[in-house]
Design a protein around this motif. Structure first.
Motif, short mmCIF file in Angstrom:
data_model
loop_
_atom_site.label_atom_id
_atom_site.label_comp_id
_atom_site.label_asym_id
_atom_site.label_seq_id
_atom_site.Cartn_x
_atom_site.Cartn_y
_atom_site.Cartn_z
N PHE A 117 -8.02 53.12 -32.15
CA PHE A 117 -7.77 51.86 -31.46
C PHE A 117 -9.07 51.17 -31.04
O PHE A 117 -9.05 49.97 -30.72
CB PHE A 117 -6.86 52.10 -30.24
CG PHE A 117 -5.42 52.22 -30.64
CD1 PHE A 117 -4.62 51.10 -30.82
CD2 PHE A 117 -4.85 53.46 -30.87
CE1 PHE A 117 -3.30 51.21 -31.21
CE2 PHE A 117 -3.52 53.59 -31.25
CZ PHE A 117 -2.75 52.45 -31.42
N ALA A 118 -10.18 51.89 -31.05
CA ALA A 118 -11.47 51.26 -30.75
C ALA A 118 -12.17 50.73 -32.00
O ALA A 118 -13.19 50.05 -31.91
CB ALA A 118 -12.39 52.27 -30.05
N SER A 119 -11.61 51.02 -33.19
CA SER A 119 -12.25 50.59 -34.43
C SER A 119 -12.20 49.08 -34.58
O SER A 119 -11.33 48.40 -34.03
CB SER A 119 -11.57 51.25 -35.62
OG SER A 119 -10.25 50.77 -35.77
N ARG A 120 -13.13 48.54 -35.35
CA ARG A 120 -13.22 47.09 -35.52
C ARG A 120 -11.95 46.53 -36.15
O ARG A 120 -11.44 45.48 -35.73
CB ARG A 120 -14.42 46.75 -36.40
CG ARG A 120 -14.59 45.26 -36.64
CD ARG A 120 -15.80 44.96 -37.51
NE ARG A 120 -17.02 45.46 -36.89
CZ ARG A 120 -18.22 45.38 -37.47
NH1 ARG A 120 -18.34 44.86 -38.67
NH2 ARG A 120 -19.29 45.85 -36.85
N LYS A 123 -9.19 46.60 -33.33
CA LYS A 123 -9.47 45.74 -32.17
C LYS A 123 -9.19 44.28 -32.45
O LYS A 123 -8.86 43.52 -31.54
CB LYS A 123 -10.92 45.94 -31.72
CG LYS A 123 -11.17 47.27 -31.02
CD LYS A 123 -12.62 47.43 -30.62
CE LYS A 123 -12.99 46.50 -29.48
NZ LYS A 123 -14.36 46.75 -29.00
N SER A 124 -9.32 43.86 -33.71
CA SER A 124 -9.02 42.47 -34.05
C SER A 124 -7.52 42.19 -34.07
O SER A 124 -7.10 41.04 -34.10
CB SER A 124 -9.61 42.13 -35.42
OG SER A 124 -8.96 42.88 -36.45
N ARG A 125 -6.69 43.24 -34.03
CA ARG A 125 -5.24 43.07 -34.10
C ARG A 125 -4.54 43.48 -32.81
O ARG A 125 -3.33 43.30 -32.70
CB ARG A 125 -4.66 43.92 -35.24
CG ARG A 125 -5.30 43.71 -36.59
CD ARG A 125 -4.61 44.54 -37.65
NE ARG A 125 -5.37 44.61 -38.89
CZ ARG A 125 -4.82 44.77 -40.08
NH1 ARG A 125 -3.52 44.89 -40.20
NH2 ARG A 125 -5.57 44.83 -41.17
N GLU A 127 -4.96 44.16 -28.32
CA GLU A 127 -5.70 44.11 -27.05
C GLU A 127 -5.08 45.09 -26.07
O GLU A 127 -3.87 45.01 -25.80
CB GLU A 127 -5.64 42.69 -26.46
CG GLU A 127 -6.28 42.58 -25.09
CD GLU A 127 -5.89 41.31 -24.36
OE1 GLU A 127 -6.36 41.12 -23.22
OE2 GLU A 127 -5.09 40.52 -24.92
N ARG A 128 -5.91 45.98 -25.52
CA ARG A 128 -5.38 46.92 -24.53
C ARG A 128 -5.14 46.19 -23.21
O ARG A 128 -6.00 45.45 -22.73
CB ARG A 128 -6.34 48.09 -24.33
CG ARG A 128 -5.78 49.14 -23.38
CD ARG A 128 -6.52 50.45 -23.47
NE ARG A 128 -5.97 51.44 -22.53
CZ ARG A 128 -6.32 52.72 -22.52
NH1 ARG A 128 -7.20 53.18 -23.40
NH2 ARG A 128 -5.78 53.55 -21.65
N TYR A 148 -0.76 48.17 -25.69
CA TYR A 148 -1.56 47.20 -26.43
C TYR A 148 -0.69 45.99 -26.79
O TYR A 148 0.49 46.14 -27.15
CB TYR A 148 -2.11 47.80 -27.73
CG TYR A 148 -3.20 48.82 -27.52
CD1 TYR A 148 -4.54 48.46 -27.62
CD2 TYR A 148 -2.89 50.14 -27.23
CE1 TYR A 148 -5.55 49.39 -27.44
CE2 TYR A 148 -3.89 51.08 -27.03
CZ TYR A 148 -5.22 50.70 -27.14
OH TYR A 148 -6.22 51.63 -26.96
#
Length: 405
Positions: A117-120, A123-125, A127-128, A148
């Motif tokens: 979930f921290a991968s690029r 993260k673009s898809r 939001e926590r 998320y």
């Protein structure tokens, strides 16, 4: 005297979201196109959809985004433009049930999924959300470790069908199942024309440059008549669960390490204003082979485990069996993207997912361009179809369900 003759550029058979979207795009491109539906618009798969415009994270298997996730990744942006009135089709009149579908992780998965979930790419898809932004149904719930917000809007499917059908009403007609016959051409059984029994007597022979089948399960008989067929067809059954009388709306996946969420929940109001949760995910996949009572029992247990604060005493329950009709894939698997396959004058098309309807229309238009099919001009045969009614939109599942406590 022979049947009356009418001609259009493209005849579409099947009035779900995919067929209606294609009709609008064809008319925008200048084609004389008609859509024929034997029942109500959206009946079958479209009206049974949860309305989530998937962006691919639900397809993460083993914490990896595969081909299916990549193929569908651009669909939310395309739909958002349409919903804002700035896209290829103006859907600004379609209500947005939720701007984001949510995804919640059980506490036990937080450590195992942190890197994913921290991968690029993720993260673009997604939001926590801070806990104070969690929906009421998830607040303080012990099964929730993180939430998320996904880049996945949720649309009102009955309203979507109404908006799409209103835009193309002059070119949409309901033809009873016994009143339409495909006249086969000489080459491999591809359609040469459609013979339509006129409501007032007689027959109309409808010719077209191309016949596009977007009828889901209804594609199968027409496909079987072709020698050889350009593609195979398959069905993947599931049984959804409906829960009426819940106190709070919820639009969320419960994340699981497989390529299917443990539970997918969307929320809808029935005609009396009662709130309904519509449940998919693994519960619906496993439910395909269960009796109604057994599935409801399993759903009650699953919700009690995941959402223990939800009081179930006053709730009502129902189920809905669905056969997902798709282009053929490996046994038990779904295609990664929409499929449009041509054979002579016929094109067989399946969107695979609601979100893919725009991409399917683009692929059909590309097939027409490849074959040199352009608007013919001249008299528009749609006038010959004015005696047939415009079909109504199908009722959503919660309006036709058989409820039990």
């Amino acid at each position: 005297m022979g049947p009356a003759e009418a001609k259009v550029d493209v005849a579409i058979l099947g009035g779900g979201v995919a067929g209606l979207w294609l009709l609008t795009r064809l008319r925008q491109a200048g084609f004389a196109a008609v859509l024929l539906e034997q029942s109500r618009l959206g009946s079958g798969q479209s009206i049974a959809a949860q309305g989530i415009i998937h962006g691919g994270l639900k397809y993460a298997s083993g914490l990896k985004l595969g081909r299916a996730a990549e193929a569908i990744g651009g669909m939310p942006d395309l739909w958002r433009r349409c919903l804002a009135g700035r896209g290829e089709i103006d859907l600004s009149a379609v209500p947005l049930l939720s701007p984001h579908h949510l995804l919640w992780l059980p506490p036990g998965l937080l450590g195992r999924t942190a890197g994913f979930f921290a991968s690029r790419a993720v993260k673009s898809r997604a939001e926590r959300l801070a806990p104070e932004r969690w929906p009421t149904a998830l607040q303080g719930c012990p099964s929730v470790g993180a939430v998320y917000a996904l880049d996945e809007p949720v649309v009102d499917v009955p309203a979507l069908l109404r908006v799409l059908s209103a835009a193309g009403a002059s070119a949409i007609r309901q033809i009873k199942p016994g009143d339409i016959e495909i006249e086969r051409g000489p080459a491999g059984g591809a359609p040469g024309a459609l013979r339509l029994a006129h409501p007032a007597g007689g027959t109309v022979r409808l010719r077209a440059q191309r016949f596009v089948f977007t009828a889901g399960i209804g594609n199968e008989a027409a496909l079987a008549a072709l020698v050889p067929p350009p593609v195979s067809a398959q069905r993947r059954p599931l049984q959804m669960v409906l829960v009426r009388g819940v106190p709070h709306p919820l639009y969320a996946h419960c994340f699981d390490l497989s390529d299917k969420p443990r539970l997918t929940i969307t929320s809808h109001c029935d005609a009396s204003g009662r709130l309904v949760w519509y449940l998919g995910g693994q519960i619906a996949e496993a439910g395909a082979g269960l009796a109604r009572e057994a599935l409801i029992g399993r759903a009650k247990a699953e919700i009690a485990a995941l959402l223990p604060d939800l009081a179930q005493g006053g709730l009502e329950w129902a189920t809905l069996g669905i056969d997902r009709a798709e282009a053929g894939a490996a046994p038990g698997l779904r295609p990664d993207r929409p499929v449009a396959a041509a054979s002579g004058s016929a094109i067989f098309a399946w969107p695979t997912k609601l979100a893919f309807a725009p991409l399917l229309a683009a692929e059909v238009l590309a097939l027409l361009a490849r074959d040199g099919i352009v608007p013919a001009g001249g008299p528009d045969g749609r006038a010959a179809l004015e005696a047939w009614p415009v079909p109504a939109v199908a009722l959503p599942p919660w309006e036709e369900a058989t409820w039990t406590r």
